[in-house]
Design a protein around this motif. Sequence first.
Motif, short mmCIF file in Angstrom:
data_model
loop_
_atom_site.label_atom_id
_atom_site.label_comp_id
_atom_site.label_asym_id
_atom_site.label_seq_id
_atom_site.Cartn_x
_atom_site.Cartn_y
_atom_site.Cartn_z
N LEU A 292 0.89 -1.26 0.04
CA LEU A 292 -0.06 -0.08 0.06
C LEU A 292 0.80 1.16 0.04
O LEU A 292 1.92 1.47 0.74
CB LEU A 292 -0.92 -0.12 1.30
CG LEU A 292 -2.08 -1.12 0.99
CD1 LEU A 292 -2.98 -0.76 2.63
CD2 LEU A 292 -3.23 -0.69 0.10
N ALA A 293 0.37 2.16 -0.66
CA ALA A 293 1.08 3.48 -0.86
C ALA A 293 0.76 4.45 0.49
O ALA A 293 -0.28 4.46 1.06
CB ALA A 293 0.71 4.18 -2.11
N THR A 294 1.92 5.19 0.84
CA THR A 294 1.64 6.32 1.77
C THR A 294 1.80 7.47 1.09
O THR A 294 2.48 7.63 -0.13
CB THR A 294 2.81 6.32 2.89
OG1 THR A 294 4.07 6.39 2.23
CG2 THR A 294 2.91 5.15 3.70
N GLY A 295 1.41 8.50 1.48
CA GLY A 295 1.56 10.00 0.65
C GLY A 295 0.58 10.89 1.32
O GLY A 295 0.01 10.67 2.03
N HIS A 302 -4.02 20.25 -6.74
CA HIS A 302 -4.76 18.96 -6.92
C HIS A 302 -3.72 17.86 -7.40
O HIS A 302 -3.99 17.36 -8.53
CB HIS A 302 -5.67 19.23 -7.87
CG HIS A 302 -6.86 20.18 -7.46
ND1 HIS A 302 -7.54 20.00 -6.38
CD2 HIS A 302 -7.28 21.46 -7.97
CE1 HIS A 302 -8.51 21.03 -6.05
NE2 HIS A 302 -8.15 21.98 -7.24
N VAL A 303 -2.57 17.77 -6.81
CA VAL A 303 -1.66 16.58 -6.97
C VAL A 303 -1.57 15.71 -5.98
O VAL A 303 -1.28 16.15 -5.12
CB VAL A 303 -0.24 17.37 -7.54
CG1 VAL A 303 0.76 16.43 -7.58
CG2 VAL A 303 -0.27 18.41 -8.62
N ARG A 304 -1.41 14.47 -6.25
CA ARG A 304 -1.07 13.44 -5.34
C ARG A 304 0.21 12.89 -5.40
O ARG A 304 0.77 12.62 -6.52
CB ARG A 304 -2.10 12.20 -5.34
CG ARG A 304 -3.68 12.58 -5.26
CD ARG A 304 -4.25 11.26 -5.16
NE ARG A 304 -5.97 11.52 -5.31
CZ ARG A 304 -6.50 11.50 -6.50
NH1 ARG A 304 -5.69 11.06 -7.53
NH2 ARG A 304 -7.62 11.72 -6.61
N LYS A 305 1.12 12.80 -4.23
CA LYS A 305 2.24 12.26 -4.30
C LYS A 305 2.38 11.03 -3.24
O LYS A 305 2.14 11.05 -2.13
CB LYS A 305 3.27 13.22 -3.68
CG LYS A 305 3.26 14.55 -4.65
CD LYS A 305 4.46 15.56 -3.87
CE LYS A 305 4.44 16.86 -4.89
NZ LYS A 305 5.58 17.90 -4.24
N LEU A 306 2.50 9.99 -4.06
CA LEU A 306 2.34 8.51 -3.29
C LEU A 306 3.90 7.93 -3.14
O LEU A 306 4.59 8.15 -4.27
CB LEU A 306 1.49 7.74 -4.04
CG LEU A 306 0.09 8.30 -4.22
CD1 LEU A 306 -0.76 7.66 -5.25
CD2 LEU A 306 -0.70 8.43 -2.71
N ARG A 307 4.06 7.08 -2.17
CA ARG A 307 5.30 6.61 -1.95
C ARG A 307 5.30 4.82 -1.63
O ARG A 307 4.41 4.47 -0.84
CB ARG A 307 6.11 7.02 -1.00
CG ARG A 307 7.43 6.52 -0.29
CD ARG A 307 8.47 6.87 -1.42
NE ARG A 307 10.04 6.16 -1.21
CZ ARG A 307 10.82 5.97 -2.01
NH1 ARG A 307 10.71 6.39 -3.25
NH2 ARG A 307 11.93 5.55 -1.59
N PHE A 308 5.91 4.28 -2.42
CA PHE A 308 6.11 2.67 -2.05
C PHE A 308 7.48 2.30 -1.66
O PHE A 308 8.32 2.13 -2.55
CB PHE A 308 5.66 1.89 -3.36
CG PHE A 308 4.49 2.18 -3.86
CD1 PHE A 308 3.24 1.40 -3.25
CD2 PHE A 308 4.13 3.10 -4.87
CE1 PHE A 308 1.82 1.80 -3.90
CE2 PHE A 308 2.72 3.25 -5.53
CZ PHE A 308 1.64 2.71 -4.94
N ALA A 309 7.59 2.46 -0.36
CA ALA A 309 8.78 1.99 0.29
C ALA A 309 9.67 1.13 0.03
O ALA A 309 10.60 0.86 -0.30
CB ALA A 309 8.61 2.67 1.81
#
Length: 385
Positions: A292-295, A302-309
């Motif tokens: 699951l992404a964090t972010g 209106h921009v999403r920044k997601l991280r998959f560690a």
Amino acid sequence: MRPPALVVIIALAAATSAARADEFVDVGHPVEVGGGYVLDVDRRGLRVRQGKRRAPLTIAGGRPSPHATVEVTRRGASVTLSFMPTCWDVSETFSPDQLEARLAHATGVALRRRDPDGALAELIRAHALDPGFAPAASELARALIAAGRLDDAAAVLPIADPVARLVGAMTDPTLAPLRDHPSMIAARAATPGGAALGPTGIGVTAAGDLVVREALGNHGACWSEDALRVLDGQTLRERARIPLVGAADFHGDGCDARRAHTAAGRRRMRARQALADQVLIALGTVPAIGELATGETDWTRHVRKLRFAAADLGLVIGADGAARWFRDGTLLAEHGPGTAPAADGGLVTEPVVALLPDQRRAILQVNQTTCEWNEASVVVAIPAS
């Protein structure tokens, strides 16, 4: 030869005589539509009647309430009915046979306890008059089951998708005798699966379909309607829905934290969950392997920044729905506008995004607002390369 203006006037007059759109059905104002059929409104809403026979009448799947006004347009022997259930008009056209099918269906339902043979005859007649009328086909299937005619019941059951047929048979007690019918067995996995969706919240069936959980609410209330959705593994088209929680399971608006659910609602929820577990096992479901992404969402841009560690990947979803994959600040892949739902005012939840490395894609789930602040669930796949 007539002047062009006169031709237009004649055409308009003919159209007006063929389609009268100035009739309305509401409380105290019935409308006769020919053939002895009358449309009127009772305390539950719109109905059709002929003599002493009566049947509820739905338009595009919804029955107009006693407070609704239904517009009637007649063209020949057929009648088109229109009303506004929420934010837009819907309409449906009925032939005399289709109106008669509603009456035969209602008669069959009324007879099913005291006269099963008579009920079966009426339901067969209703289905013959309008094969596309799903409620009559469903009731006919149940009547045929009661008569021990399982092959005939399976043939008329108005569910084409084999997964949806299996879900229907496993979650509807009245269809239980069909669970071992060949048309149902075809959707069962050779090896049973499990009921858990795992940490990603996504299950994968033996056939490669995805199982996701959905929770839809309405602003101004605290309840939500929860269900499991079985989605085609490639297109994400919904193949079946397994209900878990409904609005009727809550006390009022569901905002009383001490007793949000009624006692009867809790019993229903437990029973539905047990059936849902059985369905997932029968479909050979296993948890999807992924992360699951964090972010966060930058609501000003209106921009999403997601991280998959674990995968050391970043995903940025732009205001236009374009999706860009990064690693250590380097752009790896870019997918154009509309790939994901735009982070605008129509979104009511933060997205849940799961990266599925073995499928080389991420699955994004988010709720959007629809008419009258109801919610709709959106599930999209974002290619990971």
